[in-house]
Enzyme design. Sequence first.
Site, mmCIF file in Angstrom:
data_model
loop_
_atom_site.group_PDB
_atom_site.id
_atom_site.type_symbol
_atom_site.label_atom_id
_atom_site.label_comp_id
_atom_site.label_asym_id
_atom_site.label_seq_id
_atom_site.Cartn_x
_atom_site.Cartn_y
_atom_site.Cartn_z
ATOM 1 N N GLU A 1 -5.460 8.577 6.713
ATOM 2 C CA GLU A 1 -6.568 7.303 6.453
ATOM 3 C C GLU A 1 -6.641 6.488 7.090
ATOM 4 O O GLU A 1 -7.606 5.188 7.356
ATOM 5 C CB GLU A 1 -5.105 6.904 4.496
ATOM 6 N N HIS B 1 0.903 -1.442 0.258
ATOM 7 C CA HIS B 1 -0.107 -0.136 0.067
ATOM 8 C C HIS B 1 0.709 1.245 0.364
ATOM 9 O O HIS B 1 0.283 2.351 -0.534
ATOM 10 C CB HIS B 1 -0.719 -0.135 1.139
ATOM 11 N N GLU C 1 2.718 2.165 -3.606
ATOM 12 C CA GLU C 1 1.079 2.269 -4.067
ATOM 13 C C GLU C 1 0.880 3.892 -4.187
ATOM 14 O O GLU C 1 0.876 4.816 -5.187
ATOM 15 C CB GLU C 1 0.188 1.734 -4.349
ATOM 16 N N HIS C 2 1.375 4.570 -3.039
ATOM 17 C CA HIS C 2 1.363 5.784 -2.635
ATOM 18 C C HIS C 2 2.581 6.421 -3.364
ATOM 19 O O HIS C 2 2.288 7.663 -3.859
ATOM 20 C CB HIS C 2 1.386 6.114 -1.520
#
Length: 441
Positions: A141, A61, A64-65
């Site tokens: 998040e 994750h 990906e960011h």
Amino acid sequence: MSVSPSSPLALHAAQAPRLATLANGLRTVTIPMPWRQTVSLSVFIRTGSLHESARLNGISHVVEHMAFKGTATRDCQRINLDAEALGAEVNAHTDKDHTAFHIEGLPGDLPAFVDWLADIVLNSSFPAEELERERRVIEQEFSEFEDDPTSVAFQLLDRACYGSRHAAGRPIIGSRANILRFSREDLLAYAQAQYTACNVVVAVAGPVDGEAFTRRVERAFGAMPTGQPNALTAPPWQGGLKARRLAGSGQCQVLLGFEAPSLGERLDSAEHLPHVLAASLLGEGMSSPLLDEIRERRGLAYHVACSADILPLYGQFLIEGATAPAQAEEFLQAVQQLLQRQADGPLDPVALARARKQLQMRALRALEQPARRMEGAAQELFHFGQLRDAKEAMAQLQAVTPAQVHEVFEGLLRPNRPRPAVALAGSIPQRARACAEALFS
């Protein structure tokens, strides 16, 4: 099931996806949709939280960011401007078994889109100063995730199903400690190991020349190292109860999970299909037994649903709902009674026919949705190494018998079955917790 020449399934067959494999093992999929005025492009990488160790949980994750934060030739601002100057919409997501980068825009700009995605997938530099800023974004998040009872309940359910030793029981987003600890070198090493050509599918949907598209992908991705397939291991089912109280929550989130078959090793595997049909029969649509009883007749929940989450290596038969704390015990009892009613049989033929039609509609809608078509194709290639024929898949579903569906419900309540998994989150009365343990232990 007969298919007329003008039906969506027949049109899909006439416009079948085009598959090509580059010399380095990367695969391209072209999904012809000549009626569209835009084009959708996605790069799928076979790496996600299932591929992570406990120490690296959450790194897919973060990668990906960070992929959008700079490459060898462009900084974050230039990456964003280059896409948006073409009117393109950009997105990305990380899942348990894959990571994906998406861009949608005008067909004439497809060559630029291929080059744009290739740059962030192949050349991301993960600048250290950007990583420090992005940690704060991901922490926000994470906070949103922790404040959402539904998200917390699903995380608890995975932990109840598979424990913490297998990656299937750990969250995609990872842990705060890991997010704060990952270094630029960690991200570079992970991307270098996981982002290899045999683990990549580049898919496009729209008014596209498949041969020209594959040539452009080869030009952009042809030098990507082949690598080895990113392998997974199936998680052993555990079951049990997990609960977490959340301050300020006005509802009790309830998730009930039963072990279900996986997709299997072959395209013609059908062991999971009775569970898919059973889930649709029980809880898809307002007329289904679950919604009719829980919502319409008893008013116990606004949201309640049943689904079969079937993945390559494992599956779950899920019942979910959100109810008032004072009604949580009644909610659990009503769900158990509904399952018992289906297990005692016989099944309602009208409800079974309705479920088949709903699944047929779902399949046809998926054929019309570029994102669903591309992701489905990528996952089939990752798991089976080939693409599924839509007509054959529909015929398999239609072949499921009422006896097979009835056997699913009988199996859910059989005394020697694997223990169900129960997750409770939000405002949880002690009586509801005790009821869950008594009914589903």
